[in-house]
Scaffold this active site. Sequence first.
Site, PDB file in Angstrom:
ATOM      1  N   SER A  15       0.818  -1.217   0.000  1.00  6.67           N
ATOM      2  CA  SER A  15       0.000   0.000   0.000  1.00  6.67           C
ATOM      3  C   SER A  15       0.851   1.266   0.000  1.00  6.67           C
ATOM      4  O   SER A  15       0.644   2.173  -0.819  1.00  6.67           O
ATOM      5  CB  SER A  15      -0.887   0.024   1.253  1.00  6.67           C
ATOM      6  OG  SER A  15      -1.624  -1.163   1.357  1.00  6.67           O
ATOM      7  N   GLY A  16       1.806   1.346   0.913  1.00  8.21           N
ATOM      8  CA  GLY A  16       2.598   2.563   1.061  1.00  8.21           C
ATOM      9  C   GLY A  16       3.598   2.738  -0.063  1.00  8.21           C
ATOM     10  O   GLY A  16       3.726   3.828  -0.645  1.00  8.21           O
ATOM     11  N   THR A  42       0.349  -6.675   1.446  1.00  8.31           N
ATOM     12  CA  THR A  42      -0.490  -7.395   2.414  1.00  8.31           C
ATOM     13  C   THR A  42      -1.964  -7.077   2.231  1.00  8.31           C
ATOM     14  O   THR A  42      -2.811  -7.973   2.178  1.00  8.31           O
ATOM     15  CB  THR A  42      -0.067  -7.019   3.849  1.00  8.31           C
ATOM     16  OG1 THR A  42       1.327  -7.286   3.973  1.00  8.31           O
ATOM     17  CG2 THR A  42      -0.842  -7.815   4.879  1.00  8.31           C
ATOM     18  N   CYS A  48      -6.614  -6.851   4.158  1.00  4.13           N
ATOM     19  CA  CYS A  48      -7.934  -6.196   4.183  1.00  4.13           C
ATOM     20  C   CYS A  48      -8.900  -6.706   3.113  1.00  4.13           C
ATOM     21  O   CYS A  48     -10.056  -7.004   3.409  1.00  4.13           O
ATOM     22  CB  CYS A  48      -7.808  -4.692   3.971  1.00  4.13           C
ATOM     23  SG  CYS A  48      -6.206  -3.975   4.273  1.00  4.13           S
ATOM     24  N   LYS A  51      -9.842 -10.504   3.175  1.00  2.00           N
ATOM     25  CA  LYS A  51     -10.540 -10.669   4.458  1.00  2.00           C
ATOM     26  C   LYS A  51     -11.985 -10.164   4.362  1.00  2.00           C
ATOM     27  O   LYS A  51     -12.938 -10.836   4.729  1.00  2.00           O
ATOM     28  CB  LYS A  51      -9.728  -9.903   5.525  1.00  2.00           C
ATOM     29  CG  LYS A  51     -10.254  -9.859   6.913  1.00  2.00           C
ATOM     30  CD  LYS A  51     -11.124  -8.695   7.254  1.00  2.00           C
ATOM     31  CE  LYS A  51     -10.631  -7.307   7.069  1.00  2.00           C
ATOM     32  NZ  LYS A  51      -9.765  -6.753   8.085  1.00  2.00           N
ATOM     33  N   TYR A  99      -2.858  -2.838  -9.909  1.00  2.00           N
ATOM     34  CA  TYR A  99      -1.773  -2.147  -9.198  1.00  2.00           C
ATOM     35  C   TYR A  99      -0.534  -2.056 -10.095  1.00  2.00           C
ATOM     36  O   TYR A  99       0.108  -1.015 -10.194  1.00  2.00           O
ATOM     37  CB  TYR A  99      -1.418  -2.897  -7.900  1.00  2.00           C
ATOM     38  CG  TYR A  99      -2.135  -2.348  -6.701  1.00  2.00           C
ATOM     39  CD1 TYR A  99      -3.497  -2.586  -6.517  1.00  2.00           C
ATOM     40  CD2 TYR A  99      -1.483  -1.563  -5.761  1.00  2.00           C
ATOM     41  CE1 TYR A  99      -4.174  -2.073  -5.430  1.00  2.00           C
ATOM     42  CE2 TYR A  99      -2.154  -1.045  -4.677  1.00  2.00           C
ATOM     43  CZ  TYR A  99      -3.497  -1.302  -4.510  1.00  2.00           C
ATOM     44  OH  TYR A  99      -4.161  -0.779  -3.435  1.00  2.00           O
ATOM     45  N   ALA A 343     -11.727  -0.028  12.186  1.00  2.00           N
ATOM     46  CA  ALA A 343     -12.846  -0.969  12.302  1.00  2.00           C
ATOM     47  C   ALA A 343     -12.324  -2.362  12.588  1.00  2.00           C
ATOM     48  O   ALA A 343     -11.186  -2.695  12.279  1.00  2.00           O
ATOM     49  CB  ALA A 343     -13.642  -0.998  10.998  1.00  2.00           C
TER      50      ALA A 343
HETATM   51  C1  LIG Z   1      -5.341 -10.360   7.772  1.00  2.00           C
HETATM   52  C2  LIG Z   1      -5.120  -8.860   7.717  1.00  2.00           C
HETATM   53  C3  LIG Z   1      -6.207  -8.026   7.640  1.00  2.00           C
HETATM   54  C4  LIG Z   1      -6.031  -6.648   7.578  1.00  2.00           C
HETATM   55  N1  LIG Z   1      -7.132  -5.857   7.511  1.00  2.00           N
HETATM   56  C5  LIG Z   1      -6.988  -4.520   7.451  1.00  2.00           C
HETATM   57  C6  LIG Z   1      -8.123  -3.682   7.330  1.00  2.00           C
HETATM   58  O1  LIG Z   1      -9.271  -4.148   7.307  1.00  2.00           O
HETATM   59  N2  LIG Z   1      -7.933  -2.344   7.222  1.00  2.00           N
HETATM   60  C7  LIG Z   1      -6.681  -1.791   7.235  1.00  2.00           C
HETATM   61  O2  LIG Z   1      -6.563  -0.570   7.122  1.00  2.00           O
HETATM   62  N3  LIG Z   1      -5.584  -2.562   7.365  1.00  2.00           N
HETATM   63  C8  LIG Z   1      -5.708  -3.911   7.472  1.00  2.00           C
HETATM   64  N4  LIG Z   1      -4.588  -4.703   7.563  1.00  2.00           N
HETATM   65  C9  LIG Z   1      -3.258  -4.051   7.659  1.00  2.00           C
HETATM   66  C10 LIG Z   1      -2.741  -3.634   6.289  1.00  2.00           C
HETATM   67  O3  LIG Z   1      -2.727  -4.752   5.435  1.00  2.00           O
HETATM   68  C11 LIG Z   1      -1.357  -3.052   6.427  1.00  2.00           C
HETATM   69  O4  LIG Z   1      -1.378  -2.005   7.372  1.00  2.00           O
HETATM   70  C12 LIG Z   1      -0.838  -2.485   5.098  1.00  2.00           C
HETATM   71  O5  LIG Z   1      -0.812  -3.475   4.117  1.00  2.00           O
HETATM   72  C13 LIG Z   1       0.569  -1.906   5.296  1.00  2.00           C
HETATM   73  O6  LIG Z   1       1.072  -1.464   4.058  1.00  2.00           O
HETATM   74  P1  LIG Z   1       2.651  -1.397   3.834  1.00  2.00           P
HETATM   75  O7  LIG Z   1       2.849  -0.751   2.507  1.00  2.00           O
HETATM   76  O8  LIG Z   1       3.317  -0.840   5.010  1.00  2.00           O
HETATM   77  O9  LIG Z   1       3.135  -2.925   3.768  1.00  2.00           O
HETATM   78  P2  LIG Z   1       2.615  -4.163   2.954  1.00  2.00           P
HETATM   79  O10 LIG Z   1       1.303  -3.948   2.342  1.00  2.00           O
HETATM   80  O11 LIG Z   1       2.787  -5.328   3.860  1.00  2.00           O
HETATM   81  O12 LIG Z   1       3.656  -4.280   1.746  1.00  2.00           O
HETATM   82  C14 LIG Z   1       4.995  -4.635   1.953  1.00  2.00           C
HETATM   83  C15 LIG Z   1       5.483  -5.361   0.712  1.00  2.00           C
HETATM   84  O13 LIG Z   1       6.890  -5.438   0.733  1.00  2.00           O
HETATM   85  C16 LIG Z   1       7.281  -6.677   0.187  1.00  2.00           C
HETATM   86  N5  LIG Z   1       8.661  -6.919   0.657  1.00  2.00           N
HETATM   87  C17 LIG Z   1       9.068  -7.138   1.944  1.00  2.00           C
HETATM   88  N6  LIG Z   1      10.412  -7.208   1.983  1.00  2.00           N
HETATM   89  C18 LIG Z   1      10.849  -7.025   0.712  1.00  2.00           C
HETATM   90  C19 LIG Z   1      12.154  -6.960   0.121  1.00  2.00           C
HETATM   91  N7  LIG Z   1      13.275  -7.074   0.873  1.00  2.00           N
HETATM   92  N8  LIG Z   1      12.252  -6.778  -1.212  1.00  2.00           N
HETATM   93  C20 LIG Z   1      11.123  -6.638  -1.986  1.00  2.00           C
HETATM   94  N9  LIG Z   1       9.882  -6.670  -1.470  1.00  2.00           N
HETATM   95  C21 LIG Z   1       9.750  -6.841  -0.136  1.00  2.00           C
HETATM   96  C22 LIG Z   1       6.248  -7.651   0.704  1.00  2.00           C
HETATM   97  O14 LIG Z   1       6.178  -8.808  -0.092  1.00  2.00           O
HETATM   98  C23 LIG Z   1       4.978  -6.801   0.624  1.00  2.00           C
HETATM   99  O15 LIG Z   1       4.321  -6.994  -0.594  1.00  2.00           O
HETATM  100  C24 LIG Z   1      -4.724  -6.097   7.605  1.00  2.00           C
HETATM  101  C25 LIG Z   1      -3.615  -6.937   7.678  1.00  2.00           C
HETATM  102  C26 LIG Z   1      -3.800  -8.307   7.741  1.00  2.00           C
HETATM  103  C27 LIG Z   1      -2.603  -9.209   7.829  1.00  2.00           C
END
Ligand SMILES: Cc1cc2nc3c(=O)[nH]c(=O)nc-3n(C[C@H](O)[C@H](O)[C@H](O)COP(=O)(O)OP(=O)(O)OC[C@H]3O[C@@H](n4cnc5c(N)ncnc54)[C@H](O)[C@@H]3O)c2cc1C
Length: 461
Positions: A15-16, A42, A48, A51, A99, A343
């Site tokens: 996401s970020g 994720t 999210c 789920k 995406y 939520a």
């Molecule tokens: C079961 C579940 C349900 C959730 N439900 C909700 C919800 O309803 N609402 C909500 O707001 N949030 C929810 N979340 C939380 C939400 O998914 C996270 O807060 C969000 O995805 C964080 O985004 P991010 O970009 O920080 O990391 P992520 O989305 O986790 O992305 C990180 C990415 O980096 C990749 N990566 C890691 N290390 C490396 C590397 N060294 N080299 C290349 N790629 C790498 C990973 O494969 C991953 O794709 C849920 C999480 C889970 C597990």
Amino acid sequence: MAEFDVDLFVIGGGSGGVRAARIAAGYGARVMIAEEYRMGGTCVIRGCVPKKLLVMASHVHQEIEDAAGFGWTIPPATFDWPTLIANKDKEIARLEAAYTTNVEKSGARIVKTRAVLEDAHTVRLGTGEVVRAKMVLIATGGAPNHGAAIPGIEHVISSNEAFHLAALPRRILIQGGGYIALEFAGIFAGLGSDVTVVYRGDNILRGFDEDVRSHLRGEMEKAGITILTGCTVTKVDKHGREFTSHLSSGPSIASDQVMFAIGRHPNVRGLGLEKAGVAINPHNGGITVDGFSRTSVPNIYAIGDVTHRVNLTPVAIREGHAFADTQFGKRSVEVDHADIPTAVFSQPEVGTVGLTEAEARAQFSHVDIYKASFRPMKATMSGRDTRVLMKLVVDGTSGRVVGCHIVGDGAAEMVQVVAIAVRMKATKADFDATMALHPTAAEELVTMRTPTARYVREAAE
Ligand SMILES: Cc1cc2nc3c(=O)[nH]c(=O)nc-3n(C[C@H](O)[C@H](O)[C@H](O)COP(=O)(O)OP(=O)(O)OC[C@H]3O[C@@H](n4cnc5c(N)ncnc54)[C@H](O)[C@@H]3O)c2cc1C
């Protein structure tokens, strides 16, 4: 030869990372983004989105049950787990492709491989290629914790595997009392599994308002979910296809799956952070950042779950956008982490924004509580034994509504809108002056006239 191959290297296509890469590329930066698993991260792939799709699927049985009270006779319904999972996977693949396309359209280049830091400006790809980056953004997210290495831990699944089970378990034991554990408890129970939740604390949903915690627990128990608190799973045995989970409180529970959802840790391991000199926050294990997502190394930034601030998708997106605006858009943006609505897609749903009653009482000398618990209109016809909880927490001195907590159908949708009012510092008088929309559950939010509790802290002598 240019000193750097790219202006920005983003590690992690979740996401970020995706938001930051797209916005930075839009400002004209040369951007490369590495993803080692699937684009979307994720939230899209195993959080999210899937789920919520499973939550929706599990709700259908309630609709069918409730239909009788409204005059419908529905032949016995059957449910097919493989169909649900296949359809969910199709939708996730569609989103992953969207995406990818959006990132490519922005001009950023995707590399589908793992990336790690060699030093502050050098990124090594899984392919062996080395990329020199002027700026690096770490957006590697988090991963499930399994907790202590108890005997039989290898039999335990996390939410990652729960999305891909070959069959719906007839019985499942879920350890954890947070939102992921409770959401999966509702999903499996709704689809017909016999569900036991095991949690070490005294009640589920630690950190939420106490009324929300007890109301949700009562509703989940009424729906047939067994909730065992004050104990943990100490050992898991496997006999054929059945598992036995031994509890610290004595009994053991047989099930067809055992799932742990006891927290998540930031993905910092093996990233080369020490080589680059990026500091870790000793309190939460995430990357240490300031309000502008700056790490301890001047050209390295971190956003989202890897910083372990507020682990939610919209927060990671906002942090990624703010980073790109600030570094490439000549617009300094700091993310405000106050009053974030959140939520729990449990059944019933929880929506909450702002302070709990306990937090408000610690912060303000005078706190008024407005609380209502009522049978939703639909239940009067369906006969379902359920109640909605609505609660407003008000700073008694300024009259400002500082917290709103709802348990019941539509809670998340309601709280998203209430969050605007809370952020705008609306007072209870503003709520009262707003005309009710009848007949809705939400009208209760503007019709609670009399405080159900009033707390006044005496001034210190
Ligand atoms: C079961 C579940 C349900 C959730 N439900 C909700 C919800 O309803 N609402 C909500 O707001 N949030 C929810 N979340 C939380 C939400 O998914 C996270 O807060 C969000 O995805 C964080 O985004 P991010 O970009 O920080 O990391 P992520 O989305 O986790 O992305 C990180 C990415 O980096 C990749 N990566 C890691 N290390 C490396 C590397 N060294 N080299 C290349 N790629 C790498 C990973 O494969 C991953 O794709 C849920 C999480 C889970 C597990």
